[in-house]
Write a protein that holds these residues in place. Structure first.
Motif, PDB file in Angstrom:
ATOM      1  N   SER A  36       0.305  -3.221   4.622  1.00  0.00           N
ATOM      2  CA  SER A  36       1.618  -2.627   4.422  1.00  0.00           C
ATOM      3  C   SER A  36       2.540  -3.334   3.501  1.00  0.00           C
ATOM      4  O   SER A  36       2.335  -4.281   3.200  1.00  0.00           O
ATOM      5  CB  SER A  36       2.171  -2.581   5.797  1.00  0.00           C
ATOM      6  OG  SER A  36       2.756  -3.767   6.374  1.00  0.00           O
ATOM      7  N   GLU A  37       3.420  -2.443   3.071  1.00  0.00           N
ATOM      8  CA  GLU A  37       4.554  -3.173   2.148  1.00  0.00           C
ATOM      9  C   GLU A  37       5.430  -4.357   2.819  1.00  0.00           C
ATOM     10  O   GLU A  37       5.750  -5.312   2.410  1.00  0.00           O
ATOM     11  CB  GLU A  37       5.431  -2.085   1.726  1.00  0.00           C
ATOM     12  CG  GLU A  37       6.640  -2.410   0.734  1.00  0.00           C
ATOM     13  CD  GLU A  37       7.417  -1.422   0.347  1.00  0.00           C
ATOM     14  OE1 GLU A  37       8.472  -1.554  -0.018  1.00  0.00           O
ATOM     15  OE2 GLU A  37       6.805  -0.113  -0.074  1.00  0.00           O
ATOM     16  N   ARG A  38       5.494  -3.970   4.341  1.00  0.00           N
ATOM     17  CA  ARG A  38       6.218  -5.010   4.943  1.00  0.00           C
ATOM     18  C   ARG A  38       5.389  -6.377   4.896  1.00  0.00           C
ATOM     19  O   ARG A  38       5.982  -7.447   4.813  1.00  0.00           O
ATOM     20  CB  ARG A  38       6.443  -4.476   6.437  1.00  0.00           C
ATOM     21  CG  ARG A  38       7.034  -5.428   7.126  1.00  0.00           C
ATOM     22  CD  ARG A  38       7.320  -5.087   8.645  1.00  0.00           C
ATOM     23  NE  ARG A  38       7.846  -6.186   9.522  1.00  0.00           N
ATOM     24  CZ  ARG A  38       8.895  -6.239  10.209  1.00  0.00           C
ATOM     25  NH1 ARG A  38       9.477  -4.737  10.629  1.00  0.00           N
ATOM     26  NH2 ARG A  38       9.119  -6.892  11.020  1.00  0.00           N
ATOM     27  N   THR A  94       1.851  -4.071  -3.399  1.00  0.00           N
ATOM     28  CA  THR A  94       1.415  -3.080  -2.236  1.00  0.00           C
ATOM     29  C   THR A  94       0.399  -2.132  -2.812  1.00  0.00           C
ATOM     30  O   THR A  94      -0.801  -2.106  -2.646  1.00  0.00           O
ATOM     31  CB  THR A  94       2.271  -2.533  -1.374  1.00  0.00           C
ATOM     32  OG1 THR A  94       3.049  -3.737  -0.630  1.00  0.00           O
ATOM     33  CG2 THR A  94       1.429  -1.933  -0.080  1.00  0.00           C
TER      34      THR A  94
END
Length: 151
Positions: A122-124, A111
């Motif tokens: 986003s990291e998600r 990320t």
């Protein structure tokens, strides 16, 4: 004359039955190849139809796969959405960054690298893309053991 008429009727029935047998054989061949596609998404079933349109009729495959012909033709002529293009690009970048770092970077580091390249992500989302690609970061257990020994 009655005998000729009966032969003609029998020949017509045999011809019709042969056509039905051929149609059922084709249906069976399609079913054997499509078994894995029935629970799949419509897009995956449409892709199967596209891939096998030279072997079977589109109408027959649509019927067996429980999709409409009009839906198939609409899918085939549809343009790729901007979101799909962005996702495809990001999937390539995630895979590249993962491989470039020897499979050791997880979603947090990837990320950061993507953000440095100017992507807003986003990291998600990176984690979801990594799972989708079947990528999982590995780490060196010896390094962890050394860190525990020094603490």
């Amino acid at each position: 004359m009655n005998n000729k008429g009966e032969k003609s009727v029998l020949a017509d029935k045999i011809h019709e039955l042969n056509k039905q047998v051929l149609a059922k054989e084709e249906e069976l061949a399609v079913l054997k190849k499509t078994r894995a596609y029935l629970p799949q998404s419509k897009a995956q079933r449409f892709q199967f139809i596209e891939d096998h349109s030279s072997e079977f009729t589109v109408e027959k495959m649509c019927s067996i796969l429980e999709v409409s012909r009009s839906g198939f033709y609409k899918w085939r002529s549809a343009e790729v959405s901007p979101q799909a293009k962005r996702k495809a690009l990001l999937l390539k970048r995630v895979a590249y960054l993962f491989e470039a770092n020897h499979g050791q970077y997880g979603s947090p580091k990837i990320t950061l690298l993507l953000r440095e390249e100017g992507y807003i992500i986003s990291e998600r989302t990176v984690g979801k893309y990594m799972r989708e690609l079947g990528l999982r970061a590995s780490y060196n257990k010896q390094v962890d053991k050394l860190a525990e020994d020094h603490s």
